[in-house]
Motif scaffolding. Structure first.
Motif, PDB file in Angstrom:
ATOM      1  N   ASN A  94      28.693  24.760 -47.212  1.00 22.20           N
ATOM      2  CA  ASN A  94      29.947  23.807 -46.802  1.00 22.20           C
ATOM      3  C   ASN A  94      29.618  22.405 -47.340  1.00 22.20           C
ATOM      4  OD1 ASN A  94      30.732  21.424 -44.973  1.00 22.20           O
ATOM      5  ND2 ASN A  94      30.282  22.345 -43.350  1.00 22.20           N
ATOM      6  N   LYS A 116      30.599  18.747 -47.653  1.00 20.16           N
ATOM      7  CA  LYS A 116      31.019  17.486 -47.028  1.00 20.16           C
ATOM      8  C   LYS A 116      30.936  16.117 -47.830  1.00 20.16           C
ATOM      9  CE  LYS A 116      30.344  18.678 -41.975  1.00 20.16           C
ATOM     10  NZ  LYS A 116      29.243  18.613 -40.825  1.00 20.16           N
ATOM     11  N   PHE A 156      37.025  26.105 -53.652  1.00 23.01           N
ATOM     12  CA  PHE A 156      37.204  26.114 -52.203  1.00 23.01           C
ATOM     13  C   PHE A 156      37.992  27.325 -51.954  1.00 23.01           C
ATOM     14  CE2 PHE A 156      35.483  22.130 -53.152  1.00 23.01           C
ATOM     15  CZ  PHE A 156      35.006  21.646 -51.954  1.00 23.01           C
ATOM     16  N   TRP A 162      33.338  25.638 -48.935  1.00 25.96           N
ATOM     17  CA  TRP A 162      34.711  25.170 -48.103  1.00 25.96           C
ATOM     18  C   TRP A 162      34.304  23.755 -47.746  1.00 25.96           C
ATOM     19  CZ3 TRP A 162      33.313  24.521 -42.846  1.00 25.96           C
ATOM     20  CH2 TRP A 162      32.096  24.893 -42.378  1.00 25.96           C
ATOM     21  N   CYS A 163      35.519  23.046 -47.333  1.00 27.98           N
ATOM     22  CA  CYS A 163      35.554  21.644 -47.163  1.00 27.98           C
ATOM     23  C   CYS A 163      34.936  21.443 -45.586  1.00 27.98           C
ATOM     24  CB  CYS A 163      36.365  21.183 -47.409  1.00 27.98           C
ATOM     25  SG  CYS A 163      36.624  19.066 -47.229  1.00 27.98           S
ATOM     26  N   GLY A 207      38.748  25.381 -44.832  1.00 27.04           N
ATOM     27  CA  GLY A 207      37.917  24.454 -44.301  1.00 27.04           C
ATOM     28  C   GLY A 207      38.004  23.852 -42.892  1.00 27.04           C
ATOM     29  N   ALA A 242      39.387  19.933 -50.972  1.00 29.59           N
ATOM     30  CA  ALA A 242      39.618  21.314 -50.469  1.00 29.59           C
ATOM     31  C   ALA A 242      40.395  22.108 -51.455  1.00 29.59           C
ATOM     32  CB  ALA A 242      40.071  21.238 -49.203  1.00 29.59           C
TER      33      ALA A 242
END
Ligand code: OSB
Ligand code: MG
Length: 365
Positions: A258, A260, A308, A285-286, A312, A303
């Motif tokens: 993940n 961020k 990606f 993924w965002c 998200g 994203a």
């Protein structure tokens, strides 16, 4: 680029419904925006964490102080976005505060070139599939009603927040009721390796992943857990840099990441993590932090990078707020559109921002 002024605006925006995780319940987005005025253009960003250090060690009060006393002085009077990380490297930690500073400077810089952050980062998609993160509820019927609503709106993937006592049964209920929707869970560090046999019970539900089951510094524990459960482990809190990502991948502590931007010090490091992951065949993924439009716009751009490959936590503004400080981002056929304007492609609506602003602090002028 000459920095002329740095302002920190505290905002408090009510959430449409309380958001409960294994670490606490949020009812208001209580954070700050950063406005950086340069000789070339103006830039905006958002601090992603909360007033209390429950998700990670950072919090609003500490971030304001570290920006004021340690970070802003290192980037004034002149800096480029690409230099921010090196200039602030001597200050340990504070990735979310650093991300706020770098992003506002990057926004100003990109606006001065008329370039969008998507173009700058290498986005290849115009729209991205949206997932939704569903908090811990008081009952299974309440959870099913919420999930039903999100699926009806078109969300492409459901993430359930879990904790001991709220895991196997809610997952089973959602699977039984909604069939083979894309489904994943997020524990926000709520388990220990002693829970491995219990977590293995999630294997029968074909989840996309289990996010951050163990404590953030427990890379070895995640590697051991990965040998005992079939559900892919995804790391969130544990990954604060591309170096962390490389370590976790090398130690087989995660099969998914993940990303961020806030957690890793900004969009430049986020892109490096994307690149490391892609090189290792690790899907990313965002992630999200219930951002206002100021954080959501650039997250959507990130994203849209090719690595990606999973939906998200980039939901529509109305999933979080009845009214946002920006024009709302909307869900269309399960997708969110990537902003195309210069910089982060979105800005606060002055009148609305004024109503949500509770205090302003000029950090540099
Ligand atoms: O762990 O992903 C997380 C929200 C706040 C803090 C941490 C997390 C979250 C979410 C919500 O899961 C994601 C979102 O929709 O913004
Ligand atoms: Mg998470």
């Amino acid at each position: 680029m000459k920095i002329e002024r740095v302002e920190l605006l505290h905002v408090a925006i009510p959430l449409v419904s309380p958001f409960r995780t294994s670490f606490g319940t949020m009812t208001t987005k209580d954070t700050f925006l950063l406005r950086v005025v340069t000789d070339a253009a103006e830039g905006w960003s958002e601090f992603a964490a909360d007033p209390e250090p429950l998700y990670c060690s950072e919090f609003v009060g500490a971030a304001e102080l570290v920006l004021d006393q340690h970070l802003v002085p290192r980037v004034t009077p002149e800096v480029t976005a690409a230099e921010v990380q090196a200039r602030t490297h001597a200050i340990k930690g504070h990735q979310l505060a650093k991300a706020t500073l770098e992003t506002a400077i990057l926004d100003a810089e990109l606006r001065s070139y008329g370039m969008s952050i998507g173009t700058f980062l290498g986005a290849t998609a115009a729209k991205v599939p949206a997932g939704v993160s569903v908090g811990i509820k008081n009952s299974i019927p309440e959870l099913l009603a919420d999930v039903e609503g999100y699926l009806a709106e078109g969300y492409a993937r459901i993430k359930l927040k879990i904790e001991p006592g709220w895991d196997v049964e809610p997952v089973r209920a959602v699977r039984e009721r909604f069939g083979d929707v894309l489904l994943q869970v997020d524990a926000n560090t709520a388990y220990t390796l002693a829970d491995a046999e219990h977590l293995r019970r999630l294997d029968e539900f074909d989840l996309l992943l289990v996010e951050q089951p163990l404590e953030e510094d427990d890379i070895r524990g995640h590697a051991l857990l990965a040998q005992r459960i079939r559900t892919p482990i995804c790391l969130d809190e544990s990954i604060t840099s591309a170096k962390d990502a490389a370590t976790a991948i090398a130690l087989d502590a995660c099969r998914v990441i993940n990303i961020k931007p806030a957690r890793v010090g900004g969009y430049l490091e986020a892109r490096r993590i994307h690149d490391v992951a892609v090189a290792h065949g690790i899907p990313v993924w965002c992630g999200g932090m219930l951002e206002t439009g100021i954080g959501r716009g650039p997250n959507l751009a990130l994203a849209a990078l090719p690595g990606f490959v999973l939906p998200g936590d980039v939901s529509a503004s109305r999933r979080y707020f009845a009214e946002d400080v920006t024009e709302p981002f909307e869900l269309k056929d399960g997708f969110m559109h990537v902003p195309t304007g210069p910089g982060i492609g979105i800005e606060p609506i002055p009148e609305t921002l004024k109503r949500f602003t509770t205090a302003t602090n000029v950090l540099y002028s």
